[in-house]
Design a protein around this motif. Structure first.
Motif, PDB file in Angstrom:
ATOM      1  N   ALA A  45       9.552   2.362   7.235  1.00 29.18           N
ATOM      2  CA  ALA A  45       9.469   0.956   6.237  1.00 29.18           C
ATOM      3  C   ALA A  45       8.214   0.886   5.980  1.00 29.18           C
ATOM      4  CB  ALA A  45       9.865   0.190   7.390  1.00 29.18           C
ATOM      5  N   ARG A  46       6.634   0.878   6.298  1.00 31.58           N
ATOM      6  CA  ARG A  46       5.917   0.636   6.498  1.00 31.58           C
ATOM      7  C   ARG A  46       5.417   1.597   4.804  1.00 31.58           C
ATOM      8  NH1 ARG A  46       2.332   0.345  11.877  1.00 31.58           N
ATOM      9  NH2 ARG A  46       2.707  -1.435  12.026  1.00 31.58           N
ATOM     10  N   ARG A  47       5.793   3.019   4.578  1.00 29.56           N
ATOM     11  CA  ARG A  47       5.547   4.248   4.214  1.00 29.56           C
ATOM     12  C   ARG A  47       6.500   3.191   2.346  1.00 29.56           C
ATOM     13  NH1 ARG A  47       8.931   7.900   2.556  1.00 29.56           N
ATOM     14  NH2 ARG A  47      10.073   7.535   4.019  1.00 29.56           N
ATOM     15  N   VAL A  48       7.180   2.739   2.632  1.00 28.74           N
ATOM     16  CA  VAL A  48       8.744   2.672   1.470  1.00 28.74           C
ATOM     17  C   VAL A  48       7.854   1.097   1.026  1.00 28.74           C
ATOM     18  CG1 VAL A  48      10.591   3.981   2.428  1.00 28.74           C
ATOM     19  CG2 VAL A  48      10.493   2.096   2.795  1.00 28.74           C
ATOM     20  N   ALA A  58      12.759  -7.524   8.704  1.00 26.21           N
ATOM     21  CA  ALA A  58      11.698  -6.640   9.068  1.00 26.21           C
ATOM     22  C   ALA A  58      11.330  -6.129   7.935  1.00 26.21           C
ATOM     23  CB  ALA A  58      13.239  -4.737   9.442  1.00 26.21           C
ATOM     24  N   LEU A  59      11.468  -6.354   7.268  1.00 25.56           N
ATOM     25  CA  LEU A  59      10.780  -5.645   5.797  1.00 25.56           C
ATOM     26  C   LEU A  59      10.168  -6.440   5.342  1.00 25.56           C
ATOM     27  CD1 LEU A  59      11.427  -5.252   2.532  1.00 25.56           C
ATOM     28  CD2 LEU A  59      12.644  -6.916   1.592  1.00 25.56           C
ATOM     29  N   ALA A  60      10.183  -8.115   5.866  1.00 23.05           N
ATOM     30  CA  ALA A  60       8.992  -9.005   6.346  1.00 23.05           C
ATOM     31  C   ALA A  60       7.642  -7.998   6.966  1.00 23.05           C
ATOM     32  CB  ALA A  60       9.056 -10.175   6.668  1.00 23.05           C
ATOM     33  N   VAL A  61       8.180  -7.687   8.385  1.00 22.88           N
ATOM     34  CA  VAL A  61       6.923  -7.273   8.856  1.00 22.88           C
ATOM     35  C   VAL A  61       6.427  -6.408   8.564  1.00 22.88           C
ATOM     36  CG1 VAL A  61       7.372  -5.832  11.308  1.00 22.88           C
ATOM     37  CG2 VAL A  61       8.784  -7.888  11.184  1.00 22.88           C
ATOM     38  N   ALA A  62       7.067  -5.387   7.819  1.00 31.27           N
ATOM     39  CA  ALA A  62       6.035  -3.715   7.341  1.00 31.27           C
ATOM     40  C   ALA A  62       5.768  -4.552   5.623  1.00 31.27           C
ATOM     41  CB  ALA A  62       8.151  -2.921   6.403  1.00 31.27           C
ATOM     42  N   ALA A  63       6.499  -5.297   5.621  1.00 32.46           N
ATOM     43  CA  ALA A  63       5.598  -5.998   4.525  1.00 32.46           C
ATOM     44  C   ALA A  63       4.488  -6.344   4.796  1.00 32.46           C
ATOM     45  CB  ALA A  63       6.135  -7.478   3.097  1.00 32.46           C
TER      46      ALA A  63
END
Length: 345
Positions: free
Chosen positions: A11-14, A37-42
């Motif tokens: 997720a961090r990569r994409v 989960a998107l917020a965590v990666a961002a």
């Protein structure tokens, strides 16, 4: 904290590839597992002090549709968790949902949600907005496209990029996003509407997809997502070709704004290209993208229908074929909604 799950690395990569390093990025968050989960990666990129994503700014917008009786509480919990992740700014925006929309409650909620997104981007000065659609959403969208019989673009599903919107999690699953939330010790909200069979998408999610996995293929979600990728590439190519051909067929518009396309080269084009050229003509004349039914009616004008029209299209545009003996013979005419150009009887 436990070992970082592989899903979070992915997720961090994409997400890093989707962020604008020069502008403000907003994460659209509903409080569900996918958007958290998107917020965590961002947030990982938001806090980095070195590397390509250093100084990347990430905030979040929570859209409250005011449909669920606990919407204020749910939005507040989402805001608290987003702020705890360090995102800034974090704002709640209300969505206006037309409950009487003929398109149904799901489409009405989406329309209200994207209107709130546009307002948030404008007021906060954001350059990109990221949504948390996953591979599961993509598979469901392809099935919806099959049910509607809407063609290649519909089978292409949810686009990864459209204007300022980015959807970086299309290769991850809901199981992945839940694993990321558990790792980050976040609590997510499960919208009961997602399990309500009255809504078509929910019915696909809870009844049709599990049935297909059991009786057709355990890998049906991956197969449908793969279909979307292939269809998207095909649709992009066809649309590029149509955009190349369109100006070659178009004559200069007259003062009324009517557009005219030369019929002979339009007839000799492949059906896939021709339909897209016709849709471009409707939009260029000031209308909306035509439905498959209206588009088929316009296409019949080009391929020898006895009727010369007019065909009424979305947005008030009418289309007719020039009759023998008239100055418009051999042309297809797109009349803008405000034009007084006469159409044939």
């Amino acid at each position: 904290m436990a070992k970082t799950p592989q899903a979070l690395h992915a997720a961090r990569r994409v997400v890093g590839e989707a962020l604008d390093p020069q502008g403000l990025n907003l994460v659209a968050c509903s409080g569900g597992a996918d958007s958290l989960a998107l917020a965590v990666a961002a947030s990982w990129h938001h806090h980095r002090t070195s590397g390509p994503s250093a100084q990347t700014r990430v905030g979040a917008v929570v859209v409250d549709h005011h449909i669920h009786p606990r919407s204020v509480e749910i939005s507040g919990q989402a805001v608290r968790q987003l702020k705890a992740l360090g995102l800034d700014p974090v704002r709640i925006y209300p969505a206006t949902v037309d409950t009487d929309s003929p398109d149904g409650p799901e489409a009405a909620a989406r329309t209200g949600r994207y209107a709130a997104f546009r307002r948030a981007m404008r007021e906060l000065g954001a350059t990109r907005l990221l949504t948390a659609h996953t591979r599961d959403d993509q598979a469901e969208q392809v099935l919806l496209g099959l049910a509607r019989g809407s063609g290649t673009r519909s089978l292409a599903g949810i686009p990864a990029v459209r204007g300022p919107y980015r959807r970086p999690l299309l290769q991850l699953t809901r199981a992945d996003t839940e694993a990321i939330c558990r790792h980050a010790e976040l609590s997510w909200w499960q919208d009961p509407a997602n399990q309500d069979p009255r809504y078509l998408r929910s019915r696909i999610r809870t009844q049709i997809m599990p049935y297909l996995e059991e009786h057709l293929s355990a890998g049906i979600r991956e197969a449908l997502a793969r279909t979307a990728e292939i269809a998207a590439d095909d649709a992009d190519h066809l649309e590029t070709e149509a955009k190349r051909l369109f100006p070659q067929l178009m004559e200069d518009p007259d003062p009324s704004g009517a557009l005219r396309l030369r019929l002979h080269p339009l007839r000799t084009a492949s059906a896939a290209i021709r339909r897209r050229v016709l849709a471009l003509g409707v939009v260029a004349a000031g209308g909306a993208h035509p439905s498959s039914e209206r588009l088929a009616a316009v296409e019949r004008l080009t391929t020898g229908s006895r009727s010369a029209g007019p065909v009424q299209c979305e947005g008030g545009v009418s289309v007719y074929r020039g009759t023998r003996g008239s100055a418009e013979y051999g042309k297809l005419v797109f009349v803008p909604p405000t034009s007084t150009v006469p159409s044939p009887a």
